[in-house]
Design a protein around this motif. Structure first.
Motif, PDB file in Angstrom:
ATOM      1  N   MET A 115       0.839  -1.211   0.000  1.00 53.19           N
ATOM      2  CA  MET A 115       0.000   0.000   0.000  1.00 53.19           C
ATOM      3  C   MET A 115       0.875   1.262   0.000  1.00 53.19           C
ATOM      4  N   VAL A 116       1.839   1.308   0.925  1.00 57.08           N
ATOM      5  CA  VAL A 116       2.667   2.520   1.058  1.00 57.08           C
ATOM      6  C   VAL A 116       3.513   2.714  -0.203  1.00 57.08           C
ATOM      7  N   PHE A 117       4.117   1.618  -0.705  1.00 52.91           N
ATOM      8  CA  PHE A 117       4.948   1.715  -1.906  1.00 52.91           C
ATOM      9  C   PHE A 117       4.103   2.169  -3.101  1.00 52.91           C
ATOM     10  N   SER A 118       2.883   1.636  -3.222  1.00 52.94           N
ATOM     11  CA  SER A 118       2.028   1.988  -4.366  1.00 52.94           C
ATOM     12  C   SER A 118       1.608   3.456  -4.327  1.00 52.94           C
ATOM     13  N   ILE A 119       1.273   3.961  -3.125  1.00 52.62           N
ATOM     14  CA  ILE A 119       0.899   5.381  -3.023  1.00 52.62           C
ATOM     15  C   ILE A 119       2.086   6.244  -3.476  1.00 52.62           C
ATOM     16  N   ALA A 120       3.278   5.912  -2.960  1.00 53.11           N
ATOM     17  CA  ALA A 120       4.468   6.700  -3.316  1.00 53.11           C
ATOM     18  C   ALA A 120       4.768   6.580  -4.816  1.00 53.11           C
ATOM     19  N   LEU A 121       4.640   5.368  -5.349  1.00 49.14           N
ATOM     20  CA  LEU A 121       4.943   5.148  -6.773  1.00 49.14           C
ATOM     21  C   LEU A 121       3.986   5.940  -7.664  1.00 49.14           C
ATOM     22  N   ARG A 122       2.702   5.912  -7.308  1.00 50.54           N
ATOM     23  CA  ARG A 122       1.702   6.616  -8.148  1.00 50.54           C
ATOM     24  C   ARG A 122       1.853   8.127  -8.021  1.00 50.54           C
ATOM     25  N   MET A 123       2.376   8.576  -6.880  1.00 52.61           N
ATOM     26  CA  MET A 123       2.561  10.018  -6.702  1.00 52.61           C
ATOM     27  C   MET A 123       3.851  10.485  -7.391  1.00 52.61           C
ATOM     28  N   LEU A 124       4.887   9.628  -7.374  1.00 47.85           N
ATOM     29  CA  LEU A 124       6.209  10.070  -7.838  1.00 47.85           C
ATOM     30  C   LEU A 124       6.556   9.553  -9.236  1.00 47.85           C
ATOM     31  N   GLY A 125       6.022   8.376  -9.594  1.00 42.39           N
ATOM     32  CA  GLY A 125       6.300   7.822 -10.918  1.00 42.39           C
ATOM     33  C   GLY A 125       7.715   7.292 -11.064  1.00 42.39           C
ATOM     34  N   ASP A 126       8.381   7.028  -9.962  1.00 39.26           N
ATOM     35  CA  ASP A 126       9.761   6.536 -10.032  1.00 39.26           C
ATOM     36  C   ASP A 126       9.944   5.490  -8.938  1.00 39.26           C
ATOM     37  N   ARG A 127      10.333   4.277  -9.340  1.00 37.26           N
ATOM     38  CA  ARG A 127      10.409   3.180  -8.367  1.00 37.26           C
ATOM     39  C   ARG A 127      11.463   3.420  -7.282  1.00 37.26           C
ATOM     40  N   GLY A 128      12.616   3.955  -7.691  1.00 35.44           N
ATOM     41  CA  GLY A 128      13.688   4.210  -6.720  1.00 35.44           C
ATOM     42  C   GLY A 128      13.237   5.217  -5.665  1.00 35.44           C
ATOM     43  N   ALA A 129      12.686   6.323  -6.153  1.00 36.85           N
ATOM     44  CA  ALA A 129      12.232   7.379  -5.226  1.00 36.85           C
ATOM     45  C   ALA A 129      11.099   6.850  -4.357  1.00 36.85           C
ATOM     46  N   ALA A 130      10.205   6.055  -4.963  1.00 38.44           N
ATOM     47  CA  ALA A 130       9.061   5.520  -4.205  1.00 38.44           C
ATOM     48  C   ALA A 130       9.562   4.607  -3.085  1.00 38.44           C
ATOM     49  N   GLU A 131      10.601   3.791  -3.371  1.00 36.77           N
ATOM     50  CA  GLU A 131      11.105   2.905  -2.316  1.00 36.77           C
ATOM     51  C   GLU A 131      11.748   3.706  -1.187  1.00 36.77           C
ATOM     52  N   GLU A 132      12.508   4.737  -1.563  1.00 38.89           N
ATOM     53  CA  GLU A 132      13.153   5.575  -0.526  1.00 38.89           C
ATOM     54  C   GLU A 132      12.090   6.206   0.384  1.00 38.89           C
ATOM     55  N   VAL A 133      11.070   6.772  -0.256  1.00 36.62           N
ATOM     56  CA  VAL A 133      10.017   7.442   0.521  1.00 36.62           C
ATOM     57  C   VAL A 133       9.284   6.411   1.381  1.00 36.62           C
ATOM     58  N   ALA A 134       8.964   5.245   0.795  1.00 40.00           N
ATOM     59  CA  ALA A 134       8.230   4.214   1.542  1.00 40.00           C
ATOM     60  C   ALA A 134       9.052   3.725   2.740  1.00 40.00           C
ATOM     61  N   GLN A 135      10.376   3.566   2.537  1.00 38.73           N
ATOM     62  CA  GLN A 135      11.227   3.144   3.667  1.00 38.73           C
ATOM     63  C   GLN A 135      11.191   4.192   4.773  1.00 38.73           C
ATOM     64  N   ASP A 136      11.297   5.469   4.362  1.00 36.19           N
ATOM     65  CA  ASP A 136      11.250   6.548   5.359  1.00 36.19           C
ATOM     66  C   ASP A 136       9.939   6.519   6.148  1.00 36.19           C
ATOM     67  N   VAL A 137       8.840   6.239   5.436  1.00 44.10           N
ATOM     68  CA  VAL A 137       7.529   6.205   6.096  1.00 44.10           C
ATOM     69  C   VAL A 137       7.535   5.138   7.191  1.00 44.10           C
ATOM     70  N   PHE A 138       8.098   3.951   6.902  1.00 46.04           N
ATOM     71  CA  PHE A 138       8.103   2.875   7.906  1.00 46.04           C
ATOM     72  C   PHE A 138       9.085   3.172   9.055  1.00 46.04           C
ATOM     73  N   VAL A 139      10.224   3.817   8.729  1.00 48.55           N
ATOM     74  CA  VAL A 139      11.159   4.190   9.802  1.00 48.55           C
ATOM     75  C   VAL A 139      10.456   5.189  10.738  1.00 48.55           C
ATOM     76  N   GLU A 140       9.705   6.123  10.131  1.00 45.09           N
ATOM     77  CA  GLU A 140       8.954   7.104  10.924  1.00 45.09           C
ATOM     78  C   GLU A 140       7.857   6.404  11.725  1.00 45.09           C
ATOM     79  N   LEU A 141       7.243   5.383  11.116  1.00 41.96           N
ATOM     80  CA  LEU A 141       6.192   4.635  11.820  1.00 41.96           C
ATOM     81  C   LEU A 141       6.768   3.993  13.080  1.00 41.96           C
ATOM     82  N   HIS A 142       7.973   3.420  12.943  1.00 38.32           N
ATOM     83  CA  HIS A 142       8.600   2.743  14.079  1.00 38.32           C
ATOM     84  C   HIS A 142       8.758   3.710  15.263  1.00 38.32           C
ATOM     85  N   ARG A 143       9.096   4.976  14.936  1.00 43.16           N
ATOM     86  CA  ARG A 143       9.269   5.971  16.011  1.00 43.16           C
ATOM     87  C   ARG A 143       7.942   6.452  16.575  1.00 43.16           C
TER      88      ARG A 143
END
Lengths: 115, 174
Positions: free
Chosen positions: B18-46
């Motif tokens: 879900m998180v990766f798909s939202i980022a991918l559809r917003m950014l249109g770039d798989r690399g950027a979407a993965e970076e953003v999605a990883q950040d979202v989960f790191v932030e979730l952990h905190r």
């Protein structure tokens, strides 16, 4: 109401799988207590705050406009009173002149009578 | 919520698509979407200590994924439409289990969504990818419901207009 195009959108925009090993990479970052790679942008101003700020600006503008109108009205009244006063002074001046002339004329008649 | 590592991993696996798909559809770039999605989960952990339930986690993830993707676009001043061609090629390699036609039509739809202005795009992605109601989108994006409804309507009008020409072109190519 969902039409055919919206249905196509739902099907076309289904979720895609995350890249292979995504969860491992996230867990690695969490274990290393890594910082966020992208700085979090300042918190967006919430809608309620936007409305409150807009209302305050509107009130300030209305107050400013009201104050300007009030001052203009006061200046207009003062000018009117000033004009009325000047007219009254002119009328009074003319009346006094008339009275003065009449007194002088009466004085001259008396002098002739005495002679 | 105070999950241990195993439980947190479970949360990541449950919501990563879900998180990766939202980022991918917003950014249109798989690399950027993965970076953003990883950040979202790191932030979730905190932030897990402040989240009360599974539903709260889901709501939080959608909101933060949408906001962080928007932040990324603003920071990089990215216009996803410029990356659409490259993204299409990458994306086709990663989508499994769908016929070529389905992939091609789906990809064109995604390209069209990427060409929308950011405000309309986030509303469309949450509405049609996540199947959220306008009320839910409004809460997620912290916008008035009327704005969300207007963005959805304008987005749909633009997409229909684009689809008219793009899908005709696609049929000619086939």
């Amino acid at each position: 109401m969902s039409d055919e195009f919206e249905q196509e959108l739902k099907e076309g925009l289904g979720r895609v799988p995350a890249p292979e090993g995504f969860a491992d990479r996230v867990m690695g970052r969490v274990a290393r207590n890594e910082r966020l790679r992208f700085r979090v942008m300042p918190q967006r101003v919430s809608y309620a705050w936007q409305m409150a700020i807009a209302a305050m600006v509107l009130l300030a503008v209305l107050f400013g406009v009201g104050e300007t109108v009030h001052r203009r009205e006061e200046r207009r009244r003062a000018e009117l009173v000033q004009r009325q006063f000047e007219v009254a002074m002119r009328v009074t001046g003319r009346t006094l002149n008339g009275v003065g002339e009449r007194i002088s004329r009466a004085g001259m008649k008396d002098e002739r009578g005495e002679q | 919520m105070r999950p241990n590592d195993g439980e947190f991993r479970g949360l990541v696996e449950q919501h990563q698509s879900m998180v990766f798909s939202i980022a991918l559809r917003m950014l249109g770039d798989r690399g950027a979407a993965e970076e953003v999605a990883q950040d979202v989960f790191v932030e979730l952990h905190r932030s897990l200590g402040r989240l009360e339930s599974e539903e709260h986690v889901l709501f939080w993830l959608r909101r933060v994924a949408a906001h962080r993707s928007t932040d990324y676009l603003r920071r990089r001043n990215l216009r996803p439409e410029f990356m659409a061609e490259e993204w299409t090629e990458q994306h086709c390699r990663h989508v499994d289990g769908r016929s070529f036609d389905a992939i091609a039509v789906g990809t064109r739809l995604e390209e069209m969504v990427l060409s929308l202005p950011q405000g309309l795009r986030s509303a469309i992605v949450l509405r049609y990818q996540e199947e959220m109601t306008p009320d839910e989108i409004a809460k997620t994006l912290e916008q008035p419901v009327a704005t969300v409804k207007s963005n959805l309507q304008r987005g749909l009008v633009l997409l229909r207009r684009k689809a008219g020409s793009v899908l005709k072109e696609f049929t000619r190519e086939r």
